[in-house]
Design a protein around this motif. Structure first.
Motif, PDB file in Angstrom:
ATOM      1  N   GLU A   1      23.408   9.636   6.749  1.00  0.00           N
ATOM      2  CA  GLU A   1      23.219   8.777   7.906  1.00  0.00           C
ATOM      3  C   GLU A   1      21.723   8.598   8.157  1.00  0.00           C
ATOM      4  OE1 GLU A   1      25.563   7.135   9.500  1.00  0.00           O
ATOM      5  OE2 GLU A   1      27.033   8.009   8.127  1.00  0.00           O
ATOM      6  N   PRO A   2      21.325   7.459   8.697  1.00  0.00           N
ATOM      7  CA  PRO A   2      19.896   7.212   8.935  1.00  0.00           C
ATOM      8  C   PRO A   2      19.208   8.325   9.720  1.00  0.00           C
ATOM      9  CG  PRO A   2      21.136   5.182   9.234  1.00  0.00           C
ATOM     10  CD  PRO A   2      22.147   6.269   9.017  1.00  0.00           C
ATOM     11  N   ALA A   3      19.904   8.896  10.702  1.00  0.00           N
ATOM     12  CA  ALA A   3      19.289   9.963  11.500  1.00  0.00           C
ATOM     13  C   ALA A   3      18.981  11.185  10.645  1.00  0.00           C
ATOM     14  CB  ALA A   3      20.209  10.342  12.659  1.00  0.00           C
ATOM     15  N   GLN A   4      19.839  11.456   9.666  1.00  0.00           N
ATOM     16  CA  GLN A   4      19.589  12.596   8.778  1.00  0.00           C
ATOM     17  C   GLN A   4      18.371  12.354   7.895  1.00  0.00           C
ATOM     18  OE1 GLN A   4      23.605  12.501   7.036  1.00  0.00           O
ATOM     19  NE2 GLN A   4      23.957  14.550   7.857  1.00  0.00           N
TER      20      GLN A   4
ATOM     21  N   SER B   1       0.855  -1.191   0.000  1.00  0.00           N
ATOM     22  CA  SER B   1       0.000   0.000   0.000  1.00  0.00           C
ATOM     23  C   SER B   1       0.881   1.228   0.000  1.00  0.00           C
ATOM     24  CB  SER B   1      -0.895  -0.006   1.240  1.00  0.00           C
ATOM     25  OG  SER B   1      -0.118   0.180   2.412  1.00  0.00           O
ATOM     26  N   TYR B   2       0.241   2.381   0.154  1.00  0.00           N
ATOM     27  CA  TYR B   2       0.973   3.638   0.252  1.00  0.00           C
ATOM     28  C   TYR B   2       1.209   4.025   1.719  1.00  0.00           C
ATOM     29  CZ  TYR B   2      -0.463   4.064  -4.632  1.00  0.00           C
ATOM     30  OH  TYR B   2      -0.671   3.846  -5.963  1.00  0.00           O
ATOM     31  N   SER B   3       1.044   3.072   2.635  1.00  0.00           N
ATOM     32  CA  SER B   3       1.137   3.397   4.056  1.00  0.00           C
ATOM     33  C   SER B   3       2.560   3.666   4.510  1.00  0.00           C
ATOM     34  CB  SER B   3       0.529   2.269   4.898  1.00  0.00           C
ATOM     35  OG  SER B   3       1.219   1.056   4.662  1.00  0.00           O
ATOM     36  N   GLU B   4       3.542   3.120   3.794  1.00  0.00           N
ATOM     37  CA  GLU B   4       4.938   3.322   4.169  1.00  0.00           C
ATOM     38  C   GLU B   4       5.454   4.635   3.590  1.00  0.00           C
ATOM     39  OE1 GLU B   4       7.288   1.232   5.739  1.00  0.00           O
ATOM     40  OE2 GLU B   4       5.819  -0.249   6.367  1.00  0.00           O
ATOM     41  N   ALA B   5       6.230   5.352   4.347  1.00  0.00           N
ATOM     42  CA  ALA B   5       6.862   6.577   3.864  1.00  0.00           C
ATOM     43  C   ALA B   5       8.321   6.544   4.300  1.00  0.00           C
ATOM     44  CB  ALA B   5       6.148   7.811   4.409  1.00  0.00           C
ATOM     45  N   GLN B   6       9.017   5.534   3.840  1.00  0.00           N
ATOM     46  CA  GLN B   6      10.394   5.277   4.260  1.00  0.00           C
ATOM     47  C   GLN B   6      11.375   5.930   3.290  1.00  0.00           C
ATOM     48  OE1 GLN B   6      11.203   1.117   4.596  1.00  0.00           O
ATOM     49  NE2 GLN B   6      13.388   1.387   5.069  1.00  0.00           N
ATOM     50  N   PRO B   7      12.298   6.739   3.792  1.00  0.00           N
ATOM     51  CA  PRO B   7      13.259   7.395   2.894  1.00  0.00           C
ATOM     52  C   PRO B   7      14.168   6.396   2.187  1.00  0.00           C
ATOM     53  CG  PRO B   7      13.215   8.455   5.057  1.00  0.00           C
ATOM     54  CD  PRO B   7      12.457   7.164   5.188  1.00  0.00           C
TER      55      PRO B   7
END
Length: 361
Positions: A14-17, A2-8
């Motif tokens: 870095e992951p935090a950025q 679905s479109y539920s994920e909004a993962q960069p």
């Protein structure tokens, strides 16, 4: 799926950025299919987004890839707006600085048989456009565009145009494609439309930003491939939770996908670093041109996209294509989007450059 994920999508940060992208991606996810809202978001993003060559090129490409991973059409809305702002900035005309370039923008540089757009200088030294331009995505909904036109000295130059001018008529195309259905690309007609030169002559094609922009499109393609790969891993995880562990073929396919995406992402990261270091400026006649690298990047990413799509569809079969709206839309959108790559013709251009010695091997 679905479109539920909004993962960069990570290229080098870095992951935090990357967490800073999540609120924007959630807004994109909520606006899938709503082009006016996506255009508003593009305008908002454009006010703070990095520009290529200014030290944060990888972050720009992460933004483009991440938005496209949420929805390919959303990336197709955002990329030309950011590209237009970068072109204006490279020409020394900051968008919005004087109120002239506010709103949403496109870049229309395609040519097509039976159409020609001409720019002629008037008696007072200004320019007007007359003729037609094909492949103008969302022209009726945009405020302005950087557009190329044929000039009286038999070259092509770029101009900034107000698409709300009364002399602009955007056709409603017979857009039958199942991909990018909300991004129709039709022909636009110009009748005595005032236009402002963007720099001069064929600067638009000679600037290093021309190649950089081509790599930015490839970053969008990468985002689409990452989303398809995530669809696949989600499907394998769900199947395992229901008692069906992935077999060797499924795992081998995932391993190949991982290998493809890792090497492709690394290539983009290195190119972004070289751009920011000034190694791909192209201003030194004895130095490296940015265009061979752009051709390498675009060809590599396009090939990666097609291979990832093939592996995923072979393993998942027809079910999700037939019954999963988000997955089917992503596949159709991405298949059309990567056809901006000219495949073997681009490789032939790259081969000619390599034959002349523009190669690193």
């Amino acid at each position: 799926m679905s479109y539920s994920e909004a993962q960069p999508v990570r290229i080098s940060s870095e992951p935090a950025q990357l967490q800073a992208l999540e609120p924007v991606l959630e807004k994109v996810r909520a606006a899938v299919g709503d082009v006016p809202t996506l255009l508003t978001l593009a305008e908002d993003i454009g006010r703070t987004a990095p520009k290529p060559g200014e030290g944060n090129t990888a972050k720009l490409w992460e933004l483009l890839a991440s938005v496209t991973a949420v929805d390919v059409a959303a990336g197709r809305v955002l990329e030309p707006h950011l590209d237009a702002l970068a072109i204006l900035a490279q020409a020394g005309v900051e968008a919005g600085a004087d109120g002239e370039h506010e709103g949403t923008w496109g870049v229309f540089a395609a040519e097509g048989p039976g159409t020609k757009l001409e720019a002629k200088r008037t008696a007072n030294g200004s320019y007007v456009l007359n003729g037609s331009k094909p492949w103008c995505s969302l022209a009726a909904q945009l405020d302005g565009a950087v557009i190329t036109a044929h000039t009286e000295d038999n070259t092509r130059a770029a101009f900034a145009v107000d698409l709300k001018h009364q002399g602009v008529t955007a056709e409603t195309p017979a857009w039958t494609s199942r991909g990018l259905q909300e991004i129709p690309s039709g022909t636009v007609h110009f009748d005595q439309v005032e236009a402002r030169p963007v720099n001069h002559g064929n600067w638009y094609f000679q600037r290093p930003g021309f190649a950089w922009g081509g790599m930015g499109v490839a970053a969008c393609w990468l985002g689409g491939a990452v989303a398809v790969a995530r669809d696949y891993t989600d499907a394998l995880t769900k199947a395992a939770a229901n008692g069906r562990e992935p077999d060797q073929i499924a795992l081998a396919s995932l391993g190949e996908i991982d290998r493809i995406l890792a090497t492709t992402t690394s290539h983009l990261a290195q190119a972004a670093e070289r751009i920011d270091a000034g190694d791909l400026e192209g201003s030194d006649p004895d130095g490296p041109s940015p265009w061979p690298e752009a051709l390498r990047i675009r060809g590599t990413v396009a090939t990666a996209v097609e291979r990832v799509q093939t592996l995923v569809t072979q393993n998942l079969g027809p079910g999700p294509l037939a019954f999963d709206e988000a997955y089917g839309k992503r596949m159709a959108d991405l298949s059309l989007y990567i056809r901006q790559h000219h495949a073997m013709r681009d490789d032939a251009q790259l081969g000619a450059l390599a034959l002349k010695g523009d190669r690193s091997w």
